[in-house]
Design a protein around this motif. Structure first.
Motif, PDB file in Angstrom:
ATOM      1  N   GLY A 158       0.784  -1.219   0.000  1.00 31.14           N
ATOM      2  CA  GLY A 158       0.000   0.000   0.000  1.00 31.14           C
ATOM      3  C   GLY A 158       0.823   1.279   0.000  1.00 31.14           C
ATOM      4  O   GLY A 158       0.273   2.365   0.225  1.00 31.14           O
ATOM      5  N   LYS A 159       2.115   1.171  -0.291  1.00 34.01           N
ATOM      6  CA  LYS A 159       2.996   2.337  -0.207  1.00 34.01           C
ATOM      7  C   LYS A 159       3.536   2.794  -1.563  1.00 34.01           C
ATOM      8  O   LYS A 159       4.513   3.536  -1.629  1.00 34.01           O
ATOM      9  CB  LYS A 159       4.162   2.035   0.732  1.00 34.01           C
ATOM     10  CG  LYS A 159       3.730   1.751   2.160  1.00 34.01           C
ATOM     11  CD  LYS A 159       4.925   1.433   3.057  1.00 34.01           C
ATOM     12  CE  LYS A 159       4.476   1.139   4.491  1.00 34.01           C
ATOM     13  NZ  LYS A 159       5.627   0.809   5.369  1.00 34.01           N
ATOM     14  N   LEU A 160       2.909   2.359  -2.656  1.00 26.82           N
ATOM     15  CA  LEU A 160       3.421   2.743  -3.967  1.00 26.82           C
ATOM     16  C   LEU A 160       3.351   4.247  -4.177  1.00 26.82           C
ATOM     17  O   LEU A 160       4.299   4.869  -4.675  1.00 26.82           O
ATOM     18  CB  LEU A 160       2.640   2.015  -5.066  1.00 26.82           C
ATOM     19  CG  LEU A 160       3.017   2.371  -6.514  1.00 26.82           C
ATOM     20  CD1 LEU A 160       4.511   2.182  -6.751  1.00 26.82           C
ATOM     21  CD2 LEU A 160       2.199   1.535  -7.501  1.00 26.82           C
ATOM     22  N   ALA A 161       2.240   4.873  -3.791  1.00 27.63           N
ATOM     23  CA  ALA A 161       2.101   6.315  -3.989  1.00 27.63           C
ATOM     24  C   ALA A 161       3.147   7.087  -3.200  1.00 27.63           C
ATOM     25  O   ALA A 161       3.771   8.027  -3.718  1.00 27.63           O
ATOM     26  CB  ALA A 161       0.695   6.771  -3.602  1.00 27.63           C
ATOM     27  N   SER A 162       3.359   6.710  -1.970  1.00 23.94           N
ATOM     28  CA  SER A 162       4.352   7.423  -1.151  1.00 23.94           C
ATOM     29  C   SER A 162       5.769   7.175  -1.670  1.00 23.94           C
ATOM     30  O   SER A 162       6.619   8.070  -1.614  1.00 23.94           O
ATOM     31  CB  SER A 162       4.232   6.999   0.309  1.00 23.94           C
ATOM     32  OG  SER A 162       4.443   5.606   0.460  1.00 23.94           O
ATOM     33  N   THR A 163       6.012   5.974  -2.192  1.00 23.05           N
ATOM     34  CA  THR A 163       7.321   5.685  -2.780  1.00 23.05           C
ATOM     35  C   THR A 163       7.564   6.561  -3.997  1.00 23.05           C
ATOM     36  O   THR A 163       8.644   7.134  -4.179  1.00 23.05           O
ATOM     37  CB  THR A 163       7.416   4.206  -3.186  1.00 23.05           C
ATOM     38  OG1 THR A 163       7.219   3.391  -2.024  1.00 23.05           O
ATOM     39  CG2 THR A 163       8.777   3.894  -3.800  1.00 23.05           C
ATOM     40  N   LEU A 164       6.554   6.707  -4.814  1.00 20.49           N
ATOM     41  CA  LEU A 164       6.674   7.556  -5.996  1.00 20.49           C
ATOM     42  C   LEU A 164       6.893   9.010  -5.596  1.00 20.49           C
ATOM     43  O   LEU A 164       7.694   9.729  -6.218  1.00 20.49           O
ATOM     44  CB  LEU A 164       5.416   7.431  -6.857  1.00 20.49           C
ATOM     45  CG  LEU A 164       5.243   6.103  -7.590  1.00 20.49           C
ATOM     46  CD1 LEU A 164       3.846   5.999  -8.187  1.00 20.49           C
ATOM     47  CD2 LEU A 164       6.293   5.959  -8.702  1.00 20.49           C
ATOM     48  N   GLU A 165       6.205   9.447  -4.553  1.00 22.48           N
ATOM     49  CA  GLU A 165       6.383  10.819  -4.085  1.00 22.48           C
ATOM     50  C   GLU A 165       7.819  11.037  -3.604  1.00 22.48           C
ATOM     51  O   GLU A 165       8.423  12.082  -3.872  1.00 22.48           O
ATOM     52  CB  GLU A 165       5.391  11.127  -2.965  1.00 22.48           C
ATOM     53  CG  GLU A 165       5.451  12.583  -2.502  1.00 22.48           C
ATOM     54  CD  GLU A 165       4.407  12.892  -1.450  1.00 22.48           C
ATOM     55  OE1 GLU A 165       4.164  14.096  -1.211  1.00 22.48           O
ATOM     56  OE2 GLU A 165       3.822  11.951  -0.897  1.00 22.48           O
ATOM     57  N   THR A 166       8.369  10.056  -2.933  1.00 14.45           N
ATOM     58  CA  THR A 166       9.759  10.143  -2.472  1.00 14.45           C
ATOM     59  C   THR A 166      10.719  10.280  -3.647  1.00 14.45           C
ATOM     60  O   THR A 166      11.738  10.972  -3.575  1.00 14.45           O
ATOM     61  CB  THR A 166      10.124   8.904  -1.642  1.00 14.45           C
ATOM     62  OG1 THR A 166       9.256   8.827  -0.507  1.00 14.45           O
ATOM     63  CG2 THR A 166      11.572   8.961  -1.161  1.00 14.45           C
ATOM     64  N   LEU A 167      10.371   9.625  -4.744  1.00 12.65           N
ATOM     65  CA  LEU A 167      11.207   9.687  -5.949  1.00 12.65           C
ATOM     66  C   LEU A 167      10.966  10.952  -6.769  1.00 12.65           C
ATOM     67  O   LEU A 167      11.581  11.134  -7.824  1.00 12.65           O
ATOM     68  CB  LEU A 167      10.945   8.455  -6.821  1.00 12.65           C
ATOM     69  CG  LEU A 167      11.386   7.114  -6.217  1.00 12.65           C
ATOM     70  CD1 LEU A 167      10.909   5.954  -7.088  1.00 12.65           C
ATOM     71  CD2 LEU A 167      12.907   7.075  -6.062  1.00 12.65           C
ATOM     72  N   GLY A 168      10.066  11.811  -6.304  1.00 11.91           N
ATOM     73  CA  GLY A 168       9.821  13.082  -6.972  1.00 11.91           C
ATOM     74  C   GLY A 168       8.629  13.110  -7.890  1.00 11.91           C
ATOM     75  O   GLY A 168       8.383  14.127  -8.554  1.00 11.91           O
ATOM     76  N   ALA A 169       7.884  12.028  -7.969  1.00  9.64           N
ATOM     77  CA  ALA A 169       6.729  12.000  -8.854  1.00  9.64           C
ATOM     78  C   ALA A 169       5.611  12.880  -8.284  1.00  9.64           C
ATOM     79  O   ALA A 169       5.380  12.902  -7.072  1.00  9.64           O
ATOM     80  CB  ALA A 169       6.229  10.577  -9.024  1.00  9.64           C
ATOM     81  N   THR A 170       4.917  13.569  -9.178  1.00 19.47           N
ATOM     82  CA  THR A 170       3.800  14.428  -8.768  1.00 19.47           C
ATOM     83  C   THR A 170       2.477  14.020  -9.409  1.00 19.47           C
ATOM     84  O   THR A 170       1.422  14.487  -8.984  1.00 19.47           O
ATOM     85  CB  THR A 170       4.085  15.894  -9.159  1.00 19.47           C
ATOM     86  OG1 THR A 170       4.139  15.994 -10.595  1.00 19.47           O
ATOM     87  CG2 THR A 170       5.411  16.371  -8.572  1.00 19.47           C
ATOM     88  N   GLY A 171       2.551  13.199 -10.463  1.00 20.59           N
ATOM     89  CA  GLY A 171       1.350  12.844 -11.206  1.00 20.59           C
ATOM     90  C   GLY A 171       1.050  13.790 -12.343  1.00 20.59           C
ATOM     91  O   GLY A 171       0.003  13.682 -12.988  1.00 20.59           O
ATOM     92  N   ALA A 172       1.976  14.721 -12.610  1.00 20.71           N
ATOM     93  CA  ALA A 172       1.760  15.672 -13.708  1.00 20.71           C
ATOM     94  C   ALA A 172       1.663  14.920 -15.035  1.00 20.71           C
ATOM     95  O   ALA A 172       2.316  13.894 -15.244  1.00 20.71           O
ATOM     96  CB  ALA A 172       2.906  16.669 -13.757  1.00 20.71           C
ATOM     97  N   GLU A 173       0.858  15.451 -15.933  1.00 18.08           N
ATOM     98  CA  GLU A 173       0.645  14.799 -17.221  1.00 18.08           C
ATOM     99  C   GLU A 173       1.966  14.619 -17.968  1.00 18.08           C
ATOM    100  O   GLU A 173       2.755  15.553 -18.103  1.00 18.08           O
ATOM    101  CB  GLU A 173      -0.333  15.615 -18.055  1.00 18.08           C
ATOM    102  CG  GLU A 173      -0.810  14.915 -19.314  1.00 18.08           C
ATOM    103  CD  GLU A 173      -1.912  15.669 -20.022  1.00 18.08           C
ATOM    104  OE1 GLU A 173      -2.047  15.495 -21.247  1.00 18.08           O
ATOM    105  OE2 GLU A 173      -2.643  16.416 -19.349  1.00 18.08           O
ATOM    106  N   GLY A 174       2.217  13.409 -18.429  1.00 20.60           N
ATOM    107  CA  GLY A 174       3.418  13.111 -19.191  1.00 20.60           C
ATOM    108  C   GLY A 174       4.620  12.719 -18.352  1.00 20.60           C
ATOM    109  O   GLY A 174       5.637  12.269 -18.890  1.00 20.60           O
ATOM    110  N   GLU A 175       4.528  12.865 -17.050  1.00 22.11           N
ATOM    111  CA  GLU A 175       5.631  12.485 -16.154  1.00 22.11           C
ATOM    112  C   GLU A 175       5.767  10.970 -16.116  1.00 22.11           C
ATOM    113  O   GLU A 175       4.771  10.247 -16.113  1.00 22.11           O
ATOM    114  CB  GLU A 175       5.331  13.033 -14.757  1.00 22.11           C
ATOM    115  CG  GLU A 175       6.369  12.745 -13.709  1.00 22.11           C
ATOM    116  CD  GLU A 175       5.903  13.263 -12.354  1.00 22.11           C
ATOM    117  OE1 GLU A 175       6.358  14.339 -11.947  1.00 22.11           O
ATOM    118  OE2 GLU A 175       5.039  12.601 -11.735  1.00 22.11           O
TER     119      GLU A 175
END
Length: 502
Positions: free
Chosen positions: A46-63
């Protein structure tokens, strides 16, 4: 061509080189996982979103973010692709958002054998959007490279789709057929002009005609002279490779309507005697993009078995400044009987289209749509990313625009101001091929309207901007030929078959 499959398996359970999940940009907090990623997220506790956030992901289109898979995910890599702003509760993602996200991921996975696309696929429309985007994003043109490196993605598996569901199956079949034909058009546009001249283009149409049961007629230079096609011959007479007019037709036993698509097919445009300046010649192999789109759309209609008759007219010529070339000041007698004073030989597309439009009108179709990389003026007006739409019927123009937007092809309705008509009056001939510079794209549309048969509904798509991408690839759009307008034409054919257009 990249293979397409549908899968009801959980994304984490699919054997693949990579699994693609969607991430949206939440109004507050970090990135939010999109539907489809549940089984993959479970493998991350259940920690995929937080892991992505740690890696700098924001969910912006095309990222795009890649990370290794944990135990419980059979694919080696997880690819998270941004979908932009999260839709309001209960609303799905726009199909174009899904197309672009799938295309971005597919481009990043070149060389992989198989990728599972676990993007939101709530219904058949979503399935089609993901499939089209992935198949278009996987495109690569490597025919002229001895060592092209990585090949395109081998297989796209759309997760959440149901292979036995009729709607999902039909969506996948449409996606595969349309994407393959868009990529056919891209291949033609990207082919060097020394290999794709009018004769070679016509031969490619004949080969496809035999494969898909299409009726193909090719008029060579002798037939064009005999038939009075002064526009096509006038443009092509300066080249060592003579012009062609190709008619390619798909018919259906239950069809009650007929569409005619007319495409500008200048396989190379030097500008003729009105030679283009340095820096404007290098991409002129793309000046046959309209004919490529028309050809591909007719084949797509045949593949899909649409209950509509579709006839494509490809006006093929090479515009060169050879010793026999048309000169500024020459007068051409067109197929329609009108005479045209040529003031600029680089305004050649309207001349070949005029003959093809007049010939297509003789068959009295229910509507004609022409497609052309026609004017730099349209690029100045609308930029590189969208095409202009003109028509002799406002309702039809709106319908074409609506269809284009639904397919993700950015476009804009343009007027045909009657006051500009007098600017291409000629003291020598019936009309001239040039008017005033301001509004040049509109003047070209007004010129074409002169050659459409009386009472026939007509639209003109000036695709000069989006037909060839000179910048870097993005979404599902590659560098080079884009296949612009194929999806719009197929959508118009499908709507006509369904009784929703004409």
């Amino acid at each position: 061509m990249t293979a397409l499959t549908l899968s009801t398996s959980a994304a984490a359970a699919l054997r693949a080189d990579a699994v693609v999940v969607g991430v949206s940009k939440a109004a507050k907090g970090g990135p939010r996982l999109a539907p489809g990623a549940e089984s993959v997220d479970a493998a991350y506790d259940g920690k995929l979103a937080s892991t992505l956030e740690t890696l700098g992901a924001t969910g912006a289109e095309g990222e795009l973010t890649k990370l290794p898979s944990p135990a419980g995910v059979k694919a080696a890599v997880v690819v998270a692709v941004g979908l932009g702003e999260a839709p309001e509760d209960g609303a799905g993602f726009d199909p174009e958002v899904l197309r672009k996200a799938a295309g971005t991921a597919a481009r990043a996975l070149s060389g992989a054998k198989k990728a599972a696309f676990a993007l939101p696929a709530a219904d058949a429309a979503d399935v089609e959007a993901v499939a089209v985007g992935a198949l278009l994003g996987a495109y690569a043109f490597t025919a002229y490279q001895a060592d092209s490196g990585k090949g395109p993605l081998g297989e796209v598996a759309v997760v959440g789709a149901k292979p036995r569901d009729k709607a999902h199956k039909a969506a996948a079949e449409r996606a595969a057929a349309v994407a393959e034909e868009v990529n056919r058009a891209r291949d033609l546009v990207n082919t060097p002009p020394n290999d794709l001249n009018p004769k070679a283009f016509a031969a490619a149409v004949q080969a496809a005609g035999r494969e898909y049961g299409l009726k193909v007629e090719v008029l060579d230079e002798k037939a064009l002279v005999k038939g009075g096609y002064g526009g096509i011959m006038g443009v092509g007479q300066g080249s060592a490779t003579p012009p062609r007019l190709v008619r390619v037709a798909y018919s259906h036993a239950k069809a009650t309507r007929t569409l005619a698509f007319v495409g500008k097919g200048i396989t190379y445009d030097s500008g003729g005697i009105s030679l283009k300046p340095p820096g404007h010649n290098e991409t002129m192999k793309c000046d046959m993009s309209g004919a490529a789109a028309v050809f591909a759309a007719v084949v797509a209609a045949a593949k899909l078995g649409l209950a509509v008759n579709v006839t494509g007219w490809l006006a093929l010529a090479e515009n060169m400044p050879g010793g026999g070339a048309t000169r500024p000041g020459d007068v051409l007698r067109m197929y329609s009987g009108k005479t045209v004073e040529v003031l600029n030989t680089d305004a050649e597309g309207r001349l070949v289209l005029a003959d093809a439009l007049a010939r297509a009108s003789e068959e009295a179709p229910d509507a004609i749509v022409d497609v052309a990389t026609l004017t730099g003026a349209m690029v100045l007006a609308l930029g590189d990313g969208r095409f202009g739409i003109m028509a002799n019927d406002d309702g039809f123009r709106t319908a074409v625009h609506t269809a284009a937007l639904a397919e993700g092809e950015d476009s804009w309705p343009m007027p045909l101001p009657q006051q500009l008509r007098k600017t291409f009056d000629s003291p020598t001939a019936d009309i001239a091929n040039m008017g005033v510079r301001p509004g040049g794209g509109l003047i070209a549309g007004l010129f074409l309207r002169e050659f459409v048969g009386e009472g026939i509904t007509w639209a003109h798509l000036d695709i000069a901007g989006p037909a060839f991408n000179e910048g870097g690839p993005f979404g599902y759009t590659p560098k080079g030929g884009t296949g612009t307008a194929v999806r719009t034409l197929v959508a118009l054919a499908r709507q006509t078959a369904d009784g929703d257009l004409l």
